[in-house]
Design a protein around this motif. Structure first.
Motif, PDB file in Angstrom:
ATOM      1  N   PRO A   1       8.324   0.599  -8.616  1.00  0.00           N
ATOM      2  CA  PRO A   1       8.682   1.033  -9.976  1.00  0.00           C
ATOM      3  C   PRO A   1      10.178   1.261 -10.162  1.00  0.00           C
ATOM      4  O   PRO A   1      10.657   1.346 -11.292  1.00  0.00           O
ATOM      5  N   GLY A   2      10.927   1.376  -9.037  1.00  0.00           N
ATOM      6  CA  GLY A   2      12.354   1.677  -9.126  1.00  0.00           C
ATOM      7  C   GLY A   2      13.207   0.618  -8.463  1.00  0.00           C
ATOM      8  O   GLY A   2      12.901  -0.571  -8.502  1.00  0.00           O
ATOM      9  N   MET A   3      14.289   1.061  -7.815  1.00  0.00           N
ATOM     10  CA  MET A   3      15.238   0.162  -7.179  1.00  0.00           C
ATOM     11  C   MET A   3      14.762  -0.239  -5.791  1.00  0.00           C
ATOM     12  O   MET A   3      14.124   0.548  -5.073  1.00  0.00           O
ATOM     13  N   VAL A   4      15.091  -1.466  -5.405  1.00  0.00           N
ATOM     14  CA  VAL A   4      14.787  -1.970  -4.068  1.00  0.00           C
ATOM     15  C   VAL A   4      16.114  -2.347  -3.409  1.00  0.00           C
ATOM     16  O   VAL A   4      16.846  -3.203  -3.912  1.00  0.00           O
ATOM     17  N   VAL A   5      16.421  -1.689  -2.292  1.00  0.00           N
ATOM     18  CA  VAL A   5      17.684  -1.897  -1.596  1.00  0.00           C
ATOM     19  C   VAL A   5      17.396  -2.593  -0.266  1.00  0.00           C
ATOM     20  O   VAL A   5      16.604  -2.091   0.544  1.00  0.00           O
ATOM     21  N   VAL A   6      18.042  -3.738  -0.051  1.00  0.00           N
ATOM     22  CA  VAL A   6      17.903  -4.464   1.211  1.00  0.00           C
ATOM     23  C   VAL A   6      19.209  -4.303   1.985  1.00  0.00           C
ATOM     24  O   VAL A   6      20.255  -4.786   1.563  1.00  0.00           O
ATOM     25  N   ASP A   7      19.132  -3.617   3.104  1.00  0.00           N
ATOM     26  CA  ASP A   7      20.291  -3.362   3.962  1.00  0.00           C
ATOM     27  C   ASP A   7      20.442  -4.546   4.916  1.00  0.00           C
ATOM     28  O   ASP A   7      19.649  -4.729   5.838  1.00  0.00           O
TER      29      ASP A   7
ATOM     30  N   ALA B   1       0.828  -1.203   0.000  1.00  0.00           N
ATOM     31  CA  ALA B   1       0.000   0.000   0.000  1.00  0.00           C
ATOM     32  C   ALA B   1       0.865   1.258   0.000  1.00  0.00           C
ATOM     33  O   ALA B   1       0.567   2.238  -0.703  1.00  0.00           O
ATOM     34  N   GLN B   2       1.955   1.240   0.767  1.00  0.00           N
ATOM     35  CA  GLN B   2       2.809   2.420   0.837  1.00  0.00           C
ATOM     36  C   GLN B   2       3.640   2.596  -0.436  1.00  0.00           C
ATOM     37  O   GLN B   2       3.876   3.724  -0.871  1.00  0.00           O
ATOM     38  N   VAL B   3       4.058   1.509  -1.047  1.00  0.00           N
ATOM     39  CA  VAL B   3       4.763   1.618  -2.331  1.00  0.00           C
ATOM     40  C   VAL B   3       3.824   2.177  -3.394  1.00  0.00           C
ATOM     41  O   VAL B   3       4.208   3.032  -4.198  1.00  0.00           O
TER      42      VAL B   3
ATOM     43  N   ALA C   1      19.696 -14.803  -2.631  1.00  0.00           N
ATOM     44  CA  ALA C   1      19.158 -15.814  -3.542  1.00  0.00           C
ATOM     45  C   ALA C   1      18.186 -15.225  -4.554  1.00  0.00           C
ATOM     46  O   ALA C   1      17.908 -15.847  -5.590  1.00  0.00           O
ATOM     47  N   LEU C   2      17.666 -14.021  -4.276  1.00  0.00           N
ATOM     48  CA  LEU C   2      16.685 -13.403  -5.169  1.00  0.00           C
ATOM     49  C   LEU C   2      17.330 -12.544  -6.256  1.00  0.00           C
ATOM     50  O   LEU C   2      16.630 -12.033  -7.129  1.00  0.00           O
ATOM     51  N   LEU C   3      18.639 -12.377  -6.190  1.00  0.00           N
ATOM     52  CA  LEU C   3      19.283 -11.495  -7.169  1.00  0.00           C
ATOM     53  C   LEU C   3      19.089 -11.943  -8.618  1.00  0.00           C
ATOM     54  O   LEU C   3      18.784 -11.109  -9.481  1.00  0.00           O
ATOM     55  N   PRO C   4      19.251 -13.222  -8.943  1.00  0.00           N
ATOM     56  CA  PRO C   4      19.012 -13.615 -10.340  1.00  0.00           C
ATOM     57  C   PRO C   4      17.569 -13.317 -10.755  1.00  0.00           C
ATOM     58  O   PRO C   4      16.617 -13.681 -10.067  1.00  0.00           O
ATOM     59  N   GLY C   5      17.402 -12.646 -11.854  1.00  0.00           N
ATOM     60  CA  GLY C   5      16.062 -12.314 -12.336  1.00  0.00           C
ATOM     61  C   GLY C   5      15.491 -11.035 -11.753  1.00  0.00           C
ATOM     62  O   GLY C   5      14.368 -10.640 -12.106  1.00  0.00           O
ATOM     63  N   HIS C   6      16.227 -10.378 -10.854  1.00  0.00           N
ATOM     64  CA  HIS C   6      15.745  -9.123 -10.270  1.00  0.00           C
ATOM     65  C   HIS C   6      16.839  -8.057 -10.436  1.00  0.00           C
ATOM     66  O   HIS C   6      17.558  -7.731  -9.484  1.00  0.00           O
ATOM     67  N   PRO C   7      16.968  -7.486 -11.597  1.00  0.00           N
ATOM     68  CA  PRO C   7      18.048  -6.522 -11.855  1.00  0.00           C
ATOM     69  C   PRO C   7      17.911  -5.220 -11.083  1.00  0.00           C
ATOM     70  O   PRO C   7      18.869  -4.440 -11.026  1.00  0.00           O
ATOM     71  N   ARG C   8      16.763  -4.970 -10.466  1.00  0.00           N
ATOM     72  CA  ARG C   8      16.594  -3.741  -9.683  1.00  0.00           C
ATOM     73  C   ARG C   8      16.714  -3.988  -8.185  1.00  0.00           C
ATOM     74  O   ARG C   8      16.435  -3.094  -7.381  1.00  0.00           O
ATOM     75  N   LEU C   9      17.145  -5.180  -7.809  1.00  0.00           N
ATOM     76  CA  LEU C   9      17.385  -5.506  -6.401  1.00  0.00           C
ATOM     77  C   LEU C   9      18.859  -5.299  -6.060  1.00  0.00           C
ATOM     78  O   LEU C   9      19.741  -5.723  -6.813  1.00  0.00           O
ATOM     79  N   VAL C  10      19.116  -4.646  -4.923  1.00  0.00           N
ATOM     80  CA  VAL C  10      20.475  -4.434  -4.430  1.00  0.00           C
ATOM     81  C   VAL C  10      20.527  -4.885  -2.976  1.00  0.00           C
ATOM     82  O   VAL C  10      19.646  -4.531  -2.180  1.00  0.00           O
ATOM     83  N   VAL C  11      21.549  -5.648  -2.621  1.00  0.00           N
ATOM     84  CA  VAL C  11      21.771  -6.075  -1.239  1.00  0.00           C
ATOM     85  C   VAL C  11      23.052  -5.398  -0.744  1.00  0.00           C
ATOM     86  O   VAL C  11      24.110  -5.569  -1.355  1.00  0.00           O
TER      87      VAL C  11
ATOM     88  N   LEU D   1      13.369   4.716  -5.108  1.00  0.00           N
ATOM     89  CA  LEU D   1      14.184   3.846  -4.265  1.00  0.00           C
ATOM     90  C   LEU D   1      13.344   3.393  -3.075  1.00  0.00           C
ATOM     91  O   LEU D   1      12.674   4.212  -2.432  1.00  0.00           O
ATOM     92  N   VAL D   2      13.385   2.099  -2.782  1.00  0.00           N
ATOM     93  CA  VAL D   2      12.769   1.572  -1.572  1.00  0.00           C
ATOM     94  C   VAL D   2      13.879   0.960  -0.721  1.00  0.00           C
ATOM     95  O   VAL D   2      14.680   0.163  -1.224  1.00  0.00           O
ATOM     96  N   PHE D   3      13.912   1.329   0.567  1.00  0.00           N
ATOM     97  CA  PHE D   3      14.904   0.770   1.482  1.00  0.00           C
ATOM     98  C   PHE D   3      14.221  -0.161   2.487  1.00  0.00           C
ATOM     99  O   PHE D   3      13.282   0.235   3.169  1.00  0.00           O
ATOM    100  N   LEU D   4      14.706  -1.382   2.544  1.00  0.00           N
ATOM    101  CA  LEU D   4      14.259  -2.373   3.498  1.00  0.00           C
ATOM    102  C   LEU D   4      15.480  -2.847   4.287  1.00  0.00           C
ATOM    103  O   LEU D   4      16.546  -3.051   3.705  1.00  0.00           O
TER     104      LEU D   4
END
Length: 384
Positions: free
Chosen positions: A185-191, A149-151, A207-217, A158-161
């Motif tokens: 709609p943009g980048m998702v960053v997991v700290d 809902a918030q997204v 493990a979620l990085l393959p197939g998710h080019p907008r995910l950053v850990v 950028l979303v920070f989790l």
């Protein structure tokens, strides 16, 4: 005398204070989530040799892309990651700043779910990125429905989790990350600064990085590796993300000495990570002891514990400090955060907290503390 207000700083920086935690000379410092164990002597010797080997050539610039270091970080992470998937900088704060610089900026928006890491909105301000303060539930958790809902409301670039989340210590439900990745709609960053301290079975985002080019850990060597003074953070992502952050990184941002020291630390990672299990034992001991005392405590997968003091947290913080124990007031009314350290530091914390009034009670509560862990503490070589 010139004051800050006399300088032509940006209007959006006026009235702000710099980030910081008290750095006080007290017997027990449990406020900044550092690893309480000094580096073992074999690691110190290896670092000394590695740094010494670089000294004669300090007239030359370091490897601008830190290729060897990134390869060793990728090897540590596993999951089929290679050098092209990893980027390193001076702490995970600089890594995240670079992400703000390349994916945020004026006219763009970032979303975080508070209470969370307080540096993220500061990085947003510094890069001219609009920050949206999302919210968590009363138990500090984040549900799929609330996150989505918030997204949808903010449509952030950028979303920070955070997982485990700072300051609460709570791990992220994988379903929440899946839902945010599908909606954002943009980048998702997991700290994942504290991921090495997670309880068994707690998943991470690699493990979620393959197939998710907008995910950053993003990760750090400050906590589990005890390398806070070395300032080394890194990210794992699609190679295109690594290429993107290189558009904004400063030339030769990572010194030859930092790269050499970090590589020496990584070569001894099994030795260093031996302290993690001991710290986790102390974390669980703190959780159990505070709950026995009748306090509300957030579940923790990190090397710290967030607990409710049952009154004014500022009074409780000062009482603990008066007894030689420094913890963190994170700005949550009625709550404090304490780092899990050595068994002796836990003993000191529990001894001090007996002087903290609970609720309307003006006197100290009776003792309700589990015994210290009976296993041996790490030796000079880091074994347990």
């Amino acid at each position: 005398m010139t004051s800050l207000s006399d300088l032509p700083i940006r209007d959006d920086l006026r009235g702000r204070s710099p980030y910081g935690a008290p750095q006080l000379d007290v017997p027990v410092r449990l406020n900044t989530n550092e690893n309480s164990y000094p580096l073992p002597e074999p690691v110190v010797e290896a670092m000394s040799k590695a740094v010494a080997a670089e000294l004669r050539d300090l007239n030359r610039y370091p490897d601008r892309d830190a290729v060897a270091l990134r390869a060793e970080l990728a090897d540590y992470l596993g999951h089929g990651l290679g050098t092209a998937n990893v980027w390193a900088a001076n702490g995970s704060n600089e890594v995240q700043q670079q992400l703000f610089q390349v994916f945020g900026g004026p006219g763009r928006t970032a979303l975080g779910f508070t209470p969370a890491y307080s540096v993220h909105p500061l990085l947003a301000t510094g890069t001219g990125t609009a920050w949206r303060d999302g919210s968590r539930g009363p138990d500090f958790g984040l549900t799929v429905g609330d996150a989505v809902a918030q997204v949808r409301e903010y449509r952030p670039d950028l979303v920070f989790l955070c997982s485990p989340n700072n300051p609460t210590g709570t791990a992220l439900d994988p379903a929440v990350l899946d839902a945010v990745l599908a909606e954002a709609p943009g980048m998702v960053v997991v700290d994942e600064a504290y991921t090495e301290f997670s309880r068994p079975g707690t998943p991470n985002a690699l493990a979620l990085l393959p197939g998710h080019p907008r995910l950053v850990v993003t990760r750090t060597m400050s906590k589990a590796f005890g390398f806070a003074g070395g300032r080394l953070g890194y990210l794992a992502a699609d190679p295109a993300v690594v290429e993107a952050v290189q558009l904004v990184r400063l030339p030769y941002h990572l010194s030859a000495l930092t790269q050499a020291a970090a590589r020496a630390v990584l070569e001894h990672r099994d030795l260093l990570l031996g302290t993690v299990e001991v710290i986790k034992e102390q974390r669980d001991r703190i959780v159990a002891g505070l709950r026995q005392r009748g306090l509300t405590v957030a579940d923790s997968d990190a090397n710290f514990v967030l607990f409710e003091v049952g009154g004014d947290q500022r009074v409780a913080w000062r009482t603990l400090l008066d007894h030689g124990v420094l913890v963190r007031d994170v700005g949550l009314p009625g709550w404090l955060r304490v780092t899990a350290g050595t068994p002796q530091e836990t003993d000191a914390f529990f001894a001090a907290i007996e002087s903290v009034p609970t609720g309307s009670d003006s006197g100290p509560a009776g003792p309700a503390v589990p015994p210290a862990a009976t296993g041996p503490a790490p030796t000079e070589t880091g074994t347990v």
